[in-house]
Design a protein around this motif. Sequence first.
Motif, short mmCIF file in Angstrom:
data_model
loop_
_atom_site.label_atom_id
_atom_site.label_comp_id
_atom_site.label_asym_id
_atom_site.label_seq_id
_atom_site.Cartn_x
_atom_site.Cartn_y
_atom_site.Cartn_z
N UNK A 38 70.17 83.82 -10.63
CA UNK A 38 69.76 85.19 -10.32
C UNK A 38 68.37 85.24 -9.71
N UNK A 39 67.46 84.42 -10.20
CA UNK A 39 66.10 84.40 -9.66
C UNK A 39 66.08 83.86 -8.24
N UNK A 40 66.90 82.84 -7.97
CA UNK A 40 67.02 82.31 -6.61
C UNK A 40 67.50 83.39 -5.66
N UNK A 41 68.52 84.13 -6.07
CA UNK A 41 69.08 85.17 -5.21
C UNK A 41 68.07 86.28 -4.97
N UNK A 42 67.37 86.67 -6.04
CA UNK A 42 66.38 87.74 -5.90
C UNK A 42 65.26 87.34 -4.95
N UNK A 43 64.90 86.06 -4.97
CA UNK A 43 63.84 85.56 -4.08
C UNK A 43 64.37 85.18 -2.70
N UNK A 44 65.71 85.28 -2.51
CA UNK A 44 66.36 84.93 -1.26
C UNK A 44 66.04 83.49 -0.84
N UNK A 45 66.11 82.60 -1.82
CA UNK A 45 65.87 81.19 -1.57
C UNK A 45 67.20 80.44 -1.48
N UNK A 46 67.23 79.35 -0.73
CA UNK A 46 68.46 78.56 -0.65
C UNK A 46 68.74 77.90 -2.00
N UNK A 50 66.02 71.09 -5.27
CA UNK A 50 64.57 71.30 -5.40
C UNK A 50 64.20 72.75 -5.71
N UNK A 51 64.92 73.69 -5.07
CA UNK A 51 64.62 75.10 -5.32
C UNK A 51 64.97 75.48 -6.76
N UNK A 52 66.11 74.98 -7.24
CA UNK A 52 66.51 75.28 -8.62
C UNK A 52 65.51 74.71 -9.61
N UNK A 53 65.02 73.51 -9.33
CA UNK A 53 64.05 72.88 -10.22
C UNK A 53 62.75 73.69 -10.24
N UNK A 54 62.31 74.13 -9.06
CA UNK A 54 61.08 74.91 -9.00
C UNK A 54 61.21 76.22 -9.76
N UNK A 55 62.35 76.89 -9.59
CA UNK A 55 62.57 78.15 -10.30
C UNK A 55 62.65 77.91 -11.80
N UNK A 56 63.31 76.84 -12.19
CA UNK A 56 63.42 76.53 -13.62
C UNK A 56 62.05 76.33 -14.24
N UNK A 57 61.18 75.61 -13.54
CA UNK A 57 59.83 75.39 -14.07
C UNK A 57 59.06 76.71 -14.17
#
Length: 268
Positions: A38-46, A50-57
């Motif tokens: 959900x956070x990835x989608x809200x930020x419109x990130x692919x 790597x993106x999932x790891x960054x969001x998780x942190x």
Amino acid sequence: MLANFNRMALGVAAALTLQLAHGATVNGVAIPEAAITDTLRAAQLPDTPPAREAIKQQLIARELFRQQAAKDKALEQRPDVQALLNEARNQVLTQAWLKDHIKPAPVSDAEVRARYDAIVASLGDKEYKARVIEVADDAAASAALARIKAGEDFGAVAQQVSLAPSKTAGGAMDWVSFKVPAQEGKTQNLPMPIAQAIASLPEGAITPAPVALGERRYLIKVDAVRPTQNPPFDTAAPGIRQALQAQALERATLALVTGLLSKAKITQ
């Protein structure tokens, strides 16, 4: 034995990596995979590892902060914090109420088609890719035009002196099409003097003199001219539907506000 141990160690490491890829827990509080998505989608990130790891942190850090703040029992009693909490509560309640009471009319397929047909009918036979330099007065326009005539690139001059938002792109505008001769209100939102100047220029040409519009002055270059290329209906339909839905939402919101104002007692 050592080989077996190494294999076991690698297996544990792989299991831990897999577990972490599916979320995390912070002092017993779970951060589910869905929260990362959900956070990835809200930020419109692919959605990449790597993106999932960054969001998780980020979510882990946020949960750590939340837990520390929750331990400070005096924090919630501070007047400034109370005011912010009340404001946040009011915003949540307001948004929930608006969601329940603003009911825009649905956009039909026929409306989308009608809007598409109207747009196509408003276009001319040609479309233009132009650049514009906007300056404050005649002196600035003359100075910019002199630099261009002396051999400087139009886009480079635009980046340096233009007052228009397009300056960062060297004054570049989107492709635009309108019927010629240009008619007021039918120039795709371009001011008439600018539309007329664009239509009068051959490909690669620059206005020989600044175009006056109010107190501002404009230099215009036409980079390219081509036959108008209308997107297929299926390609254009989603964007048109979204625009019509936004208009319907705006109308519904205005109707709601008007109704509330008619019943309210307001003193100023």
